[in-house]
Design a protein around this motif. Sequence first.
Motif, PDB file in Angstrom:
ATOM      1  N   UNK A   1       0.779  -1.442   0.109  1.00  0.00           N
ATOM      2  CA  UNK A   1       0.180   0.043   0.132  1.00  0.00           C
ATOM      3  C   UNK A   1       0.854   1.104  -0.148  1.00  0.00           C
ATOM      4  N   UNK A   2       0.388   2.251  -0.515  1.00  0.00           N
ATOM      5  CA  UNK A   2       1.053   3.558  -0.684  1.00  0.00           C
ATOM      6  C   UNK A   2       1.749   4.005   0.814  1.00  0.00           C
TER       7      UNK A   2
ATOM      8  N   UNK B   1      -0.269  -7.132   7.865  1.00  0.00           N
ATOM      9  CA  UNK B   1      -1.851  -6.622   7.639  1.00  0.00           C
ATOM     10  C   UNK B   1      -1.880  -6.198   6.169  1.00  0.00           C
ATOM     11  N   UNK B   2      -3.127  -6.892   5.754  1.00  0.00           N
ATOM     12  CA  UNK B   2      -3.426  -6.654   4.438  1.00  0.00           C
ATOM     13  C   UNK B   2      -4.752  -6.233   4.330  1.00  0.00           C
TER      14      UNK B   2
ATOM     15  N   UNK C   1      -3.900  -5.125  -0.494  1.00  0.00           N
ATOM     16  CA  UNK C   1      -2.496  -4.456  -0.264  1.00  0.00           C
ATOM     17  C   UNK C   1      -1.613  -4.507   1.161  1.00  0.00           C
ATOM     18  N   UNK C   2      -0.609  -4.861   1.370  1.00  0.00           N
ATOM     19  CA  UNK C   2      -0.067  -5.028   2.387  1.00  0.00           C
ATOM     20  C   UNK C   2       0.249  -3.650   3.286  1.00  0.00           C
ATOM     21  N   UNK C   3      -0.181  -3.333   4.394  1.00  0.00           N
ATOM     22  CA  UNK C   3      -0.137  -1.987   5.287  1.00  0.00           C
ATOM     23  C   UNK C   3       0.594  -1.924   6.020  1.00  0.00           C
ATOM     24  N   UNK C   4       1.113  -3.220   6.503  1.00  0.00           N
ATOM     25  CA  UNK C   4       2.017  -3.204   7.585  1.00  0.00           C
ATOM     26  C   UNK C   4       2.804  -4.626   7.622  1.00  0.00           C
TER      27      UNK C   4
ATOM     28  N   UNK D   1      -0.168 -18.234   9.082  1.00  0.00           N
ATOM     29  CA  UNK D   1      -1.698 -18.263   9.962  1.00  0.00           C
ATOM     30  C   UNK D   1      -2.321 -16.931   9.775  1.00  0.00           C
ATOM     31  N   UNK D   2      -3.606 -16.883   9.391  1.00  0.00           N
ATOM     32  CA  UNK D   2      -4.314 -15.574   9.009  1.00  0.00           C
ATOM     33  C   UNK D   2      -5.530 -15.581   9.361  1.00  0.00           C
ATOM     34  N   UNK D   3      -5.921 -14.314   9.737  1.00  0.00           N
ATOM     35  CA  UNK D   3      -7.419 -14.171  10.307  1.00  0.00           C
ATOM     36  C   UNK D   3      -8.214 -13.533   9.106  1.00  0.00           C
ATOM     37  N   UNK D   4      -7.664 -13.233   8.231  1.00  0.00           N
ATOM     38  CA  UNK D   4      -8.381 -12.692   6.958  1.00  0.00           C
ATOM     39  C   UNK D   4      -7.608 -11.193   6.968  1.00  0.00           C
ATOM     40  N   UNK D   5      -7.196 -10.584   7.696  1.00  0.00           N
ATOM     41  CA  UNK D   5      -6.557  -9.437   7.548  1.00  0.00           C
ATOM     42  C   UNK D   5      -5.146  -9.460   8.109  1.00  0.00           C
ATOM     43  N   UNK D   6      -4.775  -9.814   9.258  1.00  0.00           N
ATOM     44  CA  UNK D   6      -3.661  -9.937   9.771  1.00  0.00           C
ATOM     45  C   UNK D   6      -3.105 -11.519   9.242  1.00  0.00           C
ATOM     46  N   UNK D   7      -1.753 -11.436   9.103  1.00  0.00           N
ATOM     47  CA  UNK D   7      -0.914 -12.659   8.934  1.00  0.00           C
ATOM     48  C   UNK D   7       0.047 -12.905   9.519  1.00  0.00           C
ATOM     49  N   UNK D   8       0.435 -14.034  10.197  1.00  0.00           N
ATOM     50  CA  UNK D   8       1.717 -14.303  10.754  1.00  0.00           C
ATOM     51  C   UNK D   8       2.213 -15.471   9.923  1.00  0.00           C
TER      52      UNK D   8
END
Length: 154
Positions: free
Chosen positions: A34-35, A109-110, A114-117, A78-85
């Motif tokens: 992400x920008x 964090x997606x 887009x990846x935002x973090x 491992x993902x909760x649909x937004x955060x990925x480890x």
Amino acid sequence: MSVEQTAEAVDAVVHGMWSALSARDWDAVKTFLAPDCIYLDVPVGPAAAARGPDDIVKRLKIGIEPLASYENFPGLMVSNGVDVMYEHHEEWHWRTGESAVLDFVTVHRVVDGKITLWKDYWNMGALADHAPPSWLEDFANADMSWIFDATGLV
């Protein structure tokens, strides 16, 4: 989470970015970010983060671009649909013959595809123990225009 953003789609974004990074396809890496994405190398701390695709790639290039070879090896995601480890490891090989295997846990964090973090957790000592003697000096002399203070944001 938007309707279009499924857990599978999030996983695909993360896998795609790591595949592009493993290939050192810098332009492709940028397309996954992400920008305003923040990249934080946790052992270094939030005061030396990078923000935005261009600066994140500048930061990554410092360590990875000079290598004779670099490869990411996928592991548990491992993902909760937004955060990925993402547990994975990288193999670094320098032109001078040294090599290192670095174990990582990365948090992404997606949002909206887009990846935002992007936070990398790893043992910097494992790199320092195997890198060529010039490694820290090369890093210290690199372009640091990418530095963004993410204190309080991550």
